[in-house]
Enzyme design. Structure first.
Site, PDB file in Angstrom:
ATOM      1  N   TYR A 120     -61.406   2.939  -1.618  1.00  0.00           N
ATOM      2  CA  TYR A 120     -59.974   3.072  -1.401  1.00  0.00           C
ATOM      3  C   TYR A 120     -59.368   4.113  -2.348  1.00  0.00           C
ATOM      4  O   TYR A 120     -59.341   3.927  -3.563  1.00  0.00           O
ATOM      5  CB  TYR A 120     -59.257   1.742  -1.595  1.00  0.00           C
ATOM      6  CG  TYR A 120     -59.761   0.609  -0.730  1.00  0.00           C
ATOM      7  CD1 TYR A 120     -60.389   0.854   0.496  1.00  0.00           C
ATOM      8  CD2 TYR A 120     -59.616  -0.714  -1.129  1.00  0.00           C
ATOM      9  CE1 TYR A 120     -60.838  -0.180   1.289  1.00  0.00           C
ATOM     10  CE2 TYR A 120     -60.054  -1.762  -0.335  1.00  0.00           C
ATOM     11  CZ  TYR A 120     -60.676  -1.492   0.861  1.00  0.00           C
ATOM     12  OH  TYR A 120     -61.136  -2.525   1.646  1.00  0.00           O
ATOM     13  N   HIS A 179     -69.817  -3.349   0.997  1.00  0.00           N
ATOM     14  CA  HIS A 179     -68.704  -3.024   1.888  1.00  0.00           C
ATOM     15  C   HIS A 179     -69.149  -2.898   3.347  1.00  0.00           C
ATOM     16  O   HIS A 179     -68.463  -3.352   4.266  1.00  0.00           O
ATOM     17  CB  HIS A 179     -68.055  -1.720   1.413  1.00  0.00           C
ATOM     18  CG  HIS A 179     -66.624  -1.577   1.800  1.00  0.00           C
ATOM     19  ND1 HIS A 179     -65.773  -0.720   1.148  1.00  0.00           N
ATOM     20  CD2 HIS A 179     -65.881  -2.167   2.762  1.00  0.00           C
ATOM     21  CE1 HIS A 179     -64.568  -0.789   1.691  1.00  0.00           C
ATOM     22  NE2 HIS A 179     -64.611  -1.646   2.684  1.00  0.00           N
ATOM     23  N   SER A 223     -56.987  -7.662   7.139  1.00  0.00           N
ATOM     24  CA  SER A 223     -56.056  -7.327   8.233  1.00  0.00           C
ATOM     25  C   SER A 223     -55.662  -8.565   9.050  1.00  0.00           C
ATOM     26  O   SER A 223     -55.679  -8.538  10.280  1.00  0.00           O
ATOM     27  CB  SER A 223     -56.669  -6.266   9.158  1.00  0.00           C
ATOM     28  OG  SER A 223     -56.811  -5.043   8.487  1.00  0.00           O
ATOM     29  N   LEU A 248     -52.877  -9.629   9.635  1.00  0.00           N
ATOM     30  CA  LEU A 248     -51.645  -9.334  10.369  1.00  0.00           C
ATOM     31  C   LEU A 248     -51.836  -8.178  11.344  1.00  0.00           C
ATOM     32  O   LEU A 248     -50.863  -7.540  11.756  1.00  0.00           O
ATOM     33  CB  LEU A 248     -50.517  -9.004   9.387  1.00  0.00           C
ATOM     34  CG  LEU A 248     -50.058 -10.185   8.519  1.00  0.00           C
ATOM     35  CD1 LEU A 248     -49.134  -9.722   7.412  1.00  0.00           C
ATOM     36  CD2 LEU A 248     -49.375 -11.231   9.387  1.00  0.00           C
ATOM     37  N   GLY A 249     -53.095  -7.936  11.727  1.00  0.00           N
ATOM     38  CA  GLY A 249     -53.349  -6.879  12.697  1.00  0.00           C
ATOM     39  C   GLY A 249     -52.858  -5.530  12.232  1.00  0.00           C
ATOM     40  O   GLY A 249     -52.196  -4.805  12.961  1.00  0.00           O
TER      41      GLY A 249
END
Length: 326
Positions: A57, A124, A203, A205-206
């Site tokens: 990231y 990952h 994710s 919450l999409g």
């Protein structure tokens, strides 16, 4: 807000909801470090104990940011980070799970985070060229040396999880899981539960879409990864907005937001589930944490499951999909 309850990932105890830090440095447009650090510290104040980051990231920036945010508060935090994307943001994507890279990546993450050990260290993505036994054996050596406390996998298949767990106990499996991404339910979730491995949905919450805040691809800033994802493409987007409409209607009847409803659905998947919704903003953090108190009835779940069945489009482009369920 009442104190956040805890849940277990294997034998690791964490807050029932963590904080995903990726978007503070990567994927969703320009970042604001001061704002992000303040949000992380607010999360700690509210009782969130698990922070999720990765060396990928922001090409290491996110780990540095998390390190800055937790300085002086290390004993309050379960630090979870990931390795495996060897070329950061370069093209084409390179996944490495060889023993040399495992050791080097860990040392680099420890330095950026400014900590003496990593509480939960994930692979990952699975390296298709390296047996998972080799990767996990190298990760287990990090545990023996005291550099890592617990091991995890991300986006791994059921078969890979079994093989990995036979080498060293796996505490957590991190994969995308939400009302619009449910493929883990067929094989991965049952295997994790059989083996006592906790589940960490990212994710939930999409990618923010299930909050109802985004109505078109133009809602996203330039450089936002969602602009290139199939579910936000013309045609698919319209169908998925209809799914959000169902959430908004049910949420309104409960006096909560669509995002809280979607997150509550994930929280209700089981006592071994610890979602990590991401945000840079304190108001969103507090809204997400309030979902921990939302109760869902059997009828509510029927409505939500029906909406989920209408989702259109793949979650990634074809190339990115080759790196999941490894």
């Amino acid at each position: 807000m009442t104190r956040i309850p805890t849940r277990q990932l294997g034998d690791l105890v964490v807050s029932a909801q963590g904080l995903g830090c990726m978007g503070m440095s990567h994927g969703y447009g320009a970042s604001d470090d001061d704002q992000s650090v303040a949000t992380v510290r607010r999360a700690l104040d509210l009782g969130v104990t698990m922070l999720d980051t990765a060396d990928f990231y922001g090409s290491g920036h996110n780990e540095e940011l998390v390190g800055r945010a937790i300085a002086g508060r290390r004993d309050e935090v379960v630090v979870a980070t990931k390795f495996g994307f060897a070329n950061r943001l370069g093209e084409p994507t390179v996944i490495r799970g060889d023993a040399f890279h495992v050791r080097r990546a860990c040392e680099d993450s420890l330095r950026r985070l400014g900590v003496e050990h990593i509480d939960l260290y994930y692979l990952h993505r699975v390296d298709p060229a390296v047996p998972i036994e080799e990767t996990v054996s190298a990760m287990s050596e990090l545990v023996r040396l005291g550099k890592v406390r617990h091991l995890g996998l991300s986006e791994a298949s059921a078969a890979t999880i079994r093989r990995a767990h036979a080498v060293h106990p796996i505490s957590a499996l991190q994969s995308e899981w939400s009302l619009w991404t449910r493929d883990v339910e067929a094989e991965v979730v049952p295997v994790c539960r059989e083996l006592g491995i906790g589940l960490v949905p990212f994710s939930p919450l999409g990618r923010g879409f299930l909050t109802g805040r985004y109505r078109s691809a133009d809602s996203f800033a330039l450089g936002d990864v969602r602009r290139s994802q199939p579910r936000f493409a013309e045609g698919n987007l319209a169908r998925n907005l209809a799914v959000v409409g169902v959430l908004e209607e049910l949420a309104a009847s409960k006096g909560i937001t669509a995002g809280q409803l979607a997150l509550a659905w994930v929280q209700h998947r089981g006592a071994d589930v610890v979602p990590i919704p991401g945000t840079r903003r304190q108001r969103n953090l507090e809204e997400n944490l309030a979902a921990l108190t939302v109760e869902l009835s059997a009828d509510d779940l029927v409505v939500l499951d029906g909406a989920a069945a209408q989702v259109a489009g793949a979650r990634y482009d074809e190339t990115s999909l080759t790196f999941v369920n490894g």
